[in-house]
Motif scaffolding. Structure first.
Motif, PDB file in Angstrom:
ATOM      1  N   GLN A   1       0.822  -1.199   0.000  1.00 57.64           N
ATOM      2  CA  GLN A   1       0.000   0.000   0.000  1.00 57.64           C
ATOM      3  C   GLN A   1       0.857   1.251   0.000  1.00 57.64           C
ATOM      4  O   GLN A   1       0.546   2.231  -0.688  1.00 57.64           O
ATOM      5  N   LYS A   2       1.957   1.218   0.759  1.00 59.16           N
ATOM      6  CA  LYS A   2       2.864   2.378   0.815  1.00 59.16           C
ATOM      7  C   LYS A   2       3.471   2.632  -0.570  1.00 59.16           C
ATOM      8  O   LYS A   2       3.514   3.778  -1.044  1.00 59.16           O
ATOM      9  N   ASN A   3       3.925   1.545  -1.229  1.00 58.37           N
ATOM     10  CA  ASN A   3       4.502   1.702  -2.562  1.00 58.37           C
ATOM     11  C   ASN A   3       3.451   2.199  -3.554  1.00 58.37           C
ATOM     12  O   ASN A   3       3.757   3.033  -4.420  1.00 58.37           O
ATOM     13  N   ARG A   4       2.235   1.694  -3.396  1.00 58.71           N
ATOM     14  CA  ARG A   4       1.169   2.135  -4.297  1.00 58.71           C
ATOM     15  C   ARG A   4       0.854   3.609  -4.074  1.00 58.71           C
ATOM     16  O   ARG A   4       0.635   4.357  -5.032  1.00 58.71           O
ATOM     17  N   ASN A   5       0.833   4.030  -2.814  1.00 55.83           N
ATOM     18  CA  ASN A   5       0.584   5.450  -2.528  1.00 55.83           C
ATOM     19  C   ASN A   5       1.679   6.336  -3.115  1.00 55.83           C
ATOM     20  O   ASN A   5       1.404   7.411  -3.659  1.00 55.83           O
ATOM     21  N   VAL A  54      -5.499   7.322 -19.418  1.00 55.90           N
ATOM     22  CA  VAL A  54      -5.877   7.277 -18.007  1.00 55.90           C
ATOM     23  C   VAL A  54      -7.235   6.610 -17.827  1.00 55.90           C
ATOM     24  O   VAL A  54      -7.424   5.758 -16.950  1.00 55.90           O
ATOM     25  N   LEU A  55      -8.200   6.978 -18.675  1.00 58.93           N
ATOM     26  CA  LEU A  55      -9.541   6.405 -18.551  1.00 58.93           C
ATOM     27  C   LEU A  55      -9.546   4.910 -18.839  1.00 58.93           C
ATOM     28  O   LEU A  55     -10.247   4.133 -18.181  1.00 58.93           O
ATOM     29  N   THR A  56      -8.753   4.489 -19.832  1.00 64.40           N
ATOM     30  CA  THR A  56      -8.705   3.064 -20.174  1.00 64.40           C
ATOM     31  C   THR A  56      -8.151   2.244 -19.024  1.00 64.40           C
ATOM     32  O   THR A  56      -8.680   1.183 -18.679  1.00 64.40           O
ATOM     33  N   VAL A  57      -7.058   2.731 -18.408  1.00 61.08           N
ATOM     34  CA  VAL A  57      -6.477   2.022 -17.274  1.00 61.08           C
ATOM     35  C   VAL A  57      -7.469   1.978 -16.118  1.00 61.08           C
ATOM     36  O   VAL A  57      -7.604   0.954 -15.429  1.00 61.08           O
ATOM     37  N   ALA A  58      -8.187   3.099 -15.896  1.00 64.64           N
ATOM     38  CA  ALA A  58      -9.165   3.140 -14.806  1.00 64.64           C
ATOM     39  C   ALA A  58     -10.326   2.181 -15.081  1.00 64.64           C
ATOM     40  O   ALA A  58     -10.776   1.453 -14.188  1.00 64.64           O
ATOM     41  N   ARG A  59     -10.814   2.158 -16.340  1.00 65.24           N
ATOM     42  CA  ARG A  59     -11.935   1.270 -16.672  1.00 65.24           C
ATOM     43  C   ARG A  59     -11.542  -0.187 -16.568  1.00 65.24           C
ATOM     44  O   ARG A  59     -12.362  -1.045 -16.220  1.00 65.24           O
ATOM     45  N   HIS A 106       8.186  -5.634 -13.820  1.00 60.50           N
ATOM     46  CA  HIS A 106       7.311  -4.620 -13.210  1.00 60.50           C
ATOM     47  C   HIS A 106       6.933  -3.487 -14.161  1.00 60.50           C
ATOM     48  O   HIS A 106       6.106  -2.655 -13.803  1.00 60.50           O
ATOM     49  N   ILE A 107       7.547  -3.424 -15.340  1.00 60.11           N
ATOM     50  CA  ILE A 107       7.346  -2.242 -16.191  1.00 60.11           C
ATOM     51  C   ILE A 107       5.916  -2.141 -16.708  1.00 60.11           C
ATOM     52  O   ILE A 107       5.495  -1.049 -17.123  1.00 60.11           O
ATOM     53  N   PHE A 108       5.154  -3.255 -16.681  1.00 61.05           N
ATOM     54  CA  PHE A 108       3.775  -3.211 -17.158  1.00 61.05           C
ATOM     55  C   PHE A 108       2.781  -2.924 -16.025  1.00 61.05           C
ATOM     56  O   PHE A 108       1.576  -2.905 -16.273  1.00 61.05           O
ATOM     57  N   ASN A 109       3.289  -2.711 -14.810  1.00 60.02           N
ATOM     58  CA  ASN A 109       2.417  -2.348 -13.695  1.00 60.02           C
ATOM     59  C   ASN A 109       2.036  -0.877 -13.791  1.00 60.02           C
ATOM     60  O   ASN A 109       2.863  -0.032 -14.166  1.00 60.02           O
ATOM     61  N   ALA A 110       0.801  -0.570 -13.414  1.00 60.40           N
ATOM     62  CA  ALA A 110       0.353   0.819 -13.428  1.00 60.40           C
ATOM     63  C   ALA A 110       1.186   1.661 -12.475  1.00 60.40           C
ATOM     64  O   ALA A 110       1.508   1.225 -11.366  1.00 60.40           O
ATOM     65  N   PHE A 136       2.967   9.473 -17.680  1.00 62.09           N
ATOM     66  CA  PHE A 136       2.298   9.228 -16.405  1.00 62.09           C
ATOM     67  C   PHE A 136       2.812   7.979 -15.700  1.00 62.09           C
ATOM     68  O   PHE A 136       2.473   7.730 -14.565  1.00 62.09           O
ATOM     69  N   GLY A 137       3.570   7.161 -16.409  1.00 64.01           N
ATOM     70  CA  GLY A 137       3.914   5.849 -15.865  1.00 64.01           C
ATOM     71  C   GLY A 137       2.809   4.847 -16.136  1.00 64.01           C
ATOM     72  O   GLY A 137       2.747   3.785 -15.527  1.00 64.01           O
ATOM     73  N   LEU A 138       1.876   5.195 -17.071  1.00 58.69           N
ATOM     74  CA  LEU A 138       0.761   4.313 -17.410  1.00 58.69           C
ATOM     75  C   LEU A 138       0.880   3.740 -18.816  1.00 58.69           C
ATOM     76  O   LEU A 138       0.104   2.870 -19.189  1.00 58.69           O
ATOM     77  N   GLY A 139       1.830   4.253 -19.604  1.00 57.63           N
ATOM     78  CA  GLY A 139       1.906   3.885 -21.013  1.00 57.63           C
ATOM     79  C   GLY A 139       1.997   2.394 -21.248  1.00 57.63           C
ATOM     80  O   GLY A 139       1.194   1.806 -21.986  1.00 57.63           O
ATOM     81  N   LEU A 140       2.965   1.719 -20.609  1.00 59.53           N
ATOM     82  CA  LEU A 140       3.146   0.294 -20.832  1.00 59.53           C
ATOM     83  C   LEU A 140       2.029  -0.516 -20.175  1.00 59.53           C
ATOM     84  O   LEU A 140       1.655  -1.584 -20.679  1.00 59.53           O
ATOM     85  N   SER A 141       1.512  -0.022 -19.055  1.00 60.71           N
ATOM     86  CA  SER A 141       0.365  -0.683 -18.443  1.00 60.71           C
ATOM     87  C   SER A 141      -0.825  -0.651 -19.386  1.00 60.71           C
ATOM     88  O   SER A 141      -1.537  -1.646 -19.556  1.00 60.71           O
TER      89      SER A 141
END
Length: 432
Positions: free
Chosen positions: A192-196, A257-262, A361-365, A380-385
């Motif tokens: 959780q800390k890393n995610r935050n 961003v929306l695609t990753v969120a959906r 880990h590079i495909f993690n959001a 954003f760090g979301l491209g590969l995710s």
């Protein structure tokens, strides 16, 4: 600096917690082992005493004359008794049962009576397996003063002693469960800390990234709102093109961003597949880049079924990533080929590469490899995710091959390209 201190504190806590867990488990194992060894010594002493009493009762009990007895411990579960008198097997079995019960040795036993002169067993009550003759133990037998002896074996000795440690074992299991629970909680806290931290970094990057196209659009709008711009059509066209490009860029960022969120919500993420000429998309993509981008399109069948918007974003993300992480003299290869009934898309760069420990880990959001969090590296760090989620949604196979200092190669394998073969085209940087 604060982030560095936070990570250092986390590492120290991990080390201390690991040492504490290892210490608790090791201490518990040590005391359980000591308790077992104590029970084993008590068992040995009690059995030795009981067998001595048995030997004295078996040998001429009617005369009252003391009989010489020698008890030899061959192992904690195996005892040999030598005495100065012949042995009656019936009396031996009776007194063994009585004395072992008196001394609270409540476990199964097996015994055998041996004829030392003949060198063989003359009686045994073992129903499981034949008791081995101890004649091979020359050191023990050579010290005997009499040819009369018997052996007693406790086949369930380990289980019997273990049963007496029920409380210790229960306590150990409780400690083990608590330790596992603590490890799980600690793992969840770290996750959780890393995610935050990742989300905080994502918000910072997103703020920076969104400000750029918004600022560009605002500047272009201010210029276009000037009355004098009508007198400069070439300049007006330049700013109109800027607004279009920045609007498209902003749309792609928002869509990512929306695609990753959906994708986090099942059923909210849908793919609308249509037939698309992949090579046509790649030529349009190349027009937005410079001489550093080289097309090598060898696929004879380049029509695929895919969501057009997402396919454009996937290709754009992979190329943008290649450019971002090739800070000096970028050479980006964008290739296609048909292979084993699949259309293969390859994006290759000569950038900084990705260390093996970071590749899973590079495909993690929100994940960005160390050294990639500076705002000079856009995103954003979301491209590969996003790329991975689109690939999974289409059931494509996405893979990466990379090494530090040797660049990266991203491959997408699309099953069964369809429709008519189209003319093979190759576009190099000088044709862009």
């Amino acid at each position: 600096m604060a982030l560095h201190m936070s990570r250092l504190t986390t590492r120290v806590l991990i080390v201390l917690s690991t040492l504490a867990i290892v210490g608790v488990v090791s201490t518990q194992v040590y005391w359980v082992r000591k308790a077992y060894e104590l029970r084993e010594r008590q068992f040995l002493q009690t059995v030795t005493k009981a067998l001595s009493e048995v030997a004295r009762r078996v040998a001429r009990p009617e005369t009252g004359v003391p009989v010489g007895v020698q008890v030899v411990t061959l192992s904690p579960a195996y005892y040999l008794v030598n005495l100065d008198a012949p042995i009656d097997p019936r009396k031996l079995e009776f007194y063994l049962g009585v004395e072992l019960e008196i001394h609270q040795i409540l476990t199964t036993f097996e015994y055998g009576v041996y004829d030392n002169t003949a060198g063989q067993i003359i009686y045994e009550n073992s129903s499981r397996q034949r008791i081995e003759t101890p004649a091979s133990d020359g050191a023990a037998l050579s010290s005997f003063s009499s040819p009369y002896y018997f052996v007693v074996r406790f086949p369930n000795q380990v289980h019997y002693l273990t049963q007496q440690l029920d409380n210790w074992i229960l306590a150990s299991l409780i400690v083990l469960l608590l330790t596992c629970f603590f490890i799980y909680l600690f793992y969840r806290m770290l996750t959780q800390k890393n995610r935050n931290e990742d989300q905080r970094e994502f918000i910072n990057n997103m703020t920076h990234e969104l400000q750029t196209p918004i600022s560009s659009i605002k500047i272009a709008a201010d210029v276009l709102s000037s009355p004098k711009i009508m007198e400069q059509p070439e300049r007006m066209l330049k700013y109109v093109r800027m607004v279009q490009e920045e609007t498209l860029r902003l749309q792609q960022q928002v869509e990512t961003v929306l695609t990753v969120a959906r994708s986090e919500n099942k059923g909210a993420f849908k793919i609308h597949s249509v037939a698309i000429d992949l090579h046509e998309l790649l030529f349009h993509l190349a027009e937005r880049h410079g001489d550093y981008l080289h097309l090598d399109l060898e696929a004879h069948y380049s029509v695929v079924q895919a969501d057009r918007l997402h396919l454009v974003n996937v290709l754009g993300n992979l190329v943008d990533n290649a450019v971002k992480y090739t800070p000096v003299n970028p050479i980006i290869q964008l290739m296609t080929r048909n292979e084993n009934g699949q259309l293969v898309i390859v994006v290759q760069d000569n950038g900084i590469g990705i260390a093996p420990e970071h590749q899973p880990h590079i495909f993690n959001a929100y994940y960005r490899a160390p050294g990639a969090n500076a705002h000079s590296v856009k995103g954003f760090g979301l491209g590969l995710s996003y790329v991975q989620k689109i690939a999974k949604a289409h059931r494509w196979k996405l893979s990466v091959s990379s090494a530090p200092g040797r660049g990266s190669v991203f491959s997408i394998r699309i099953p069964q390209p369809i429709v008519e073969p189209i003319r093979k085209r190759s576009l190099k940087s000088e044709e862009l």
